[in-house]
Design an enzyme around this catalytic site. Structure first.
Site, PDB file in Angstrom:
ATOM      1  NE  ARG A  97      -3.927   0.579   1.813  1.00 54.67           N
ATOM      2  CZ  ARG A  97      -5.139   0.590   2.344  1.00 54.67           C
ATOM      3  NH1 ARG A  97      -5.378   1.281   3.445  1.00 54.67           N
ATOM      4  NH2 ARG A  97      -6.128  -0.081   1.784  1.00 54.67           N
ATOM      5  CG  HIS A 132      -8.387   0.219  -3.056  1.00 58.07           C
ATOM      6  ND1 HIS A 132      -7.618  -0.891  -2.727  1.00 58.07           N
ATOM      7  CD2 HIS A 132      -9.056   0.548  -1.907  1.00 58.07           C
ATOM      8  CE1 HIS A 132      -7.816  -1.200  -1.457  1.00 58.07           C
ATOM      9  NE2 HIS A 132      -8.679  -0.352  -0.944  1.00 58.07           N
ATOM     10  CD  GLN A 170     -12.894  -1.787  -1.088  1.00 55.70           C
ATOM     11  OE1 GLN A 170     -12.108  -1.758  -0.151  1.00 55.70           O
ATOM     12  NE2 GLN A 170     -14.120  -2.274  -0.967  1.00 55.70           N
ATOM     13  CG  ASP A 225     -13.637   6.132  -1.111  1.00 52.21           C
ATOM     14  OD1 ASP A 225     -13.577   5.912   0.118  1.00 52.21           O
ATOM     15  OD2 ASP A 225     -12.619   6.182  -1.835  1.00 52.21           O
ATOM     16  CB  CYS A 270     -14.388   1.051  -0.315  1.00 51.45           C
ATOM     17  SG  CYS A 270     -13.901   2.779  -0.230  1.00 51.45           S
ATOM     18  NE  ARG A 316     -10.511  -5.380   0.160  1.00 49.42           N
ATOM     19  CZ  ARG A 316      -9.712  -4.388   0.600  1.00 49.42           C
ATOM     20  NH1 ARG A 316     -10.243  -3.345   1.204  1.00 49.42           N
ATOM     21  NH2 ARG A 316      -8.409  -4.421   0.410  1.00 49.42           N
TER      22      ARG A 316
HETATM   23  N1   CP Z   1     -11.303  -0.305   2.189  1.00 50.10           N
HETATM   24  C1   CP Z   1     -10.027  -0.375   2.632  1.00 50.10           C
HETATM   25  O1   CP Z   1      -9.080  -0.607   1.877  1.00 50.10           O
HETATM   26  O2   CP Z   1      -9.911  -0.197   3.959  1.00 50.10           O
HETATM   27  P1   CP Z   1      -8.559  -0.010   4.787  1.00 50.10           P
HETATM   28  O3   CP Z   1      -7.996   1.324   4.427  1.00 50.10           O
HETATM   29  O4   CP Z   1      -8.989  -0.102   6.216  1.00 50.10           O
HETATM   30  O5   CP Z   1      -7.610  -1.120   4.407  1.00 50.10           O
HETATM   31  N1  NVA Z   2     -10.072   6.671  -1.339  1.00 52.80           N
HETATM   32  C1  NVA Z   2      -9.713   6.192  -0.033  1.00 52.80           C
HETATM   33  C2  NVA Z   2      -9.917   4.712   0.040  1.00 52.80           C
HETATM   34  C3  NVA Z   2      -9.700   4.124   1.400  1.00 52.80           C
HETATM   35  C4  NVA Z   2      -9.835   2.651   1.415  1.00 52.80           C
HETATM   36  C5  NVA Z   2      -8.283   6.573   0.286  1.00 52.80           C
HETATM   37  O1  NVA Z   2      -7.433   6.457  -0.606  1.00 52.80           O
HETATM   38  O2  NVA Z   2      -8.007   6.986   1.407  1.00 52.80           O
END
Ligand code: CP
Ligand code: NVA
Length: 309
Positions: free
Chosen positions: A103, A130, A133, A218, A257, A285
């Site tokens: 990430r 993502h 997701q 989101d 999400c 997930r």
């Molecule tokens: N939806 C998602 O990726 O959540 P987190 O940021 O908690 O991993």
């Molecule tokens: N768009 C959000 C998604 C979190 C899972 C972010 O990038 O923070």
């Protein structure tokens, strides 16, 4: 199958279908209490530049349940934080582990890591995409609605990483996707520009949700955008998913999400209401990531799709 999972537009339709099919098998087995240990002895390294609840826990639990293990690594505590190159880190780390989930802020960094890694690399979110997701969300839509192809998804809010991956998925699979985003907060222009006719961008969230089977939102402020919070809150206010907006699509399910900011992009009424599937969505997930891990790191590879014990 596929070597890495970096973005949905790197996958074929049949690869997405294989992930969803295997996830169904894995979830059904889990619900019956039947073990599914296809990653015995394997190790997944999980590198995080940003916080996470779902991604971290579901990958870690998924590896454990499949007979392997996962390492949680904060990028800043590695030599990456002191200037060791991505390429060298990838070359070294991939000699120790069987897969790497990352990430990161930069999509390019994750793709660079994958170029130098001798083991599969999974994108666990970047500023741009993502994919895990949205693969999981496709599974949820299929599970709740029977099929995907004939569905209309309304995405309301910020044209961010999640929106970009939704566009990739709609371009690949052909379902209708209508995004309602304010001016200046559209999805990435090159991604939207290449999208086929089944993907549309509108300004009015009411127009987006009319006839929708799913209303998806989101956060308004993604990780790394905290300095823009006040401006974003003002701009996005008309894009809240609430009871008033949901009146325009009486049959639609509500998805998010997560994490959610209740009272901003979604009200508690919408999130806890009878049409919300957000917690089933979050659970999925785990099942979908296990399918991704098996297809990338398992020894049995796609043959497992027939192995419905
Ligand atoms: N939806 C998602 O990726 O959540 P987190 O940021 O908690 O991993
Ligand atoms: N768009 C959000 C998604 C979190 C899972 C972010 O990038 O923070």
């Amino acid at each position: 199958m596929f070597r890495h999972l970096l973005r949905i537009d790197h996958l074929s339709k049949s690869q997405v279908e294989a992930i969803l099919t295997l996830a169904r098998i894995i979830k059904d087995k889990a619900k019956r209490g039947v073990p599914h240990q296809t990653l015995g002895g394997k190790v997944l390294a999980m590198i995080f530049e940003k916080p996470s609840t779902r991604t971290r826990v579901s990958f870690e639990v998924g590896m454990y349940q499949m007979g392997g293990t996962a390492l949680y690594i904060e990028a800043s505590t590695t030599q990456l934080g002191r200037g060791e190159s991505i390429a060298d880190t990838a070359r070294v780390m991939s000699r120790y582990v069987d897969g790497v989930m990352i990430r990161a802020y930069s999509q390019e960094a994750v793709e660079e890591f994958a170029r130098y890694s001798s083991v599969p690399v999974i994108n666990g979110l970047t500023d741009r995409f993502h994919p895990c997701q949205i693969l999981s969300d496709l599974f949820t839509v299929q599970e709740k609605m029977g099929d995907l192809q004939s569905r209309r998804i309304a995405y309301v809010g910020d044209g961010n990483n999640v929106a970009n991956s939704w566009i990739n998925a709609a371009a690949l699979l052909g379902f209708q996707l209508v995004l309602a985003c304010p001016e200046g907060f559209e999805p990435d222009a090159p991604i939207l520009g290449k999208a086929p006719e089944n993907v549309r961008l509108v300004r009015d969230p009411r127009e987006a949700v009319q006839g929708a089977h799913v209303v998806y939102t989101d956060v308004w402020v993604s990780m790394g955008q905290e300095e823009e919070t006040e401006h974003r809150k003002r701009t996005f206010a008309p894009y809240q998913v609430n009871a008033q907006l949901l009146q325009y699509c009486p049959e639609a399910l509500v998805m998010h999400c997560l994490p959610a900011h209740r009272g901003l992009e979604i009200t508690s009424e919408a999130m806890d209401g009878p049409r919300s599937v957000v917690f089933d969505q979050a659970e999925n997930r785990l099942h979908v990531q296990k399918a991704i891990l098996e297809l990338l790191m398992g020894d049995r590879k796609p043959k497992s799709l027939q192995a419905q014990e």
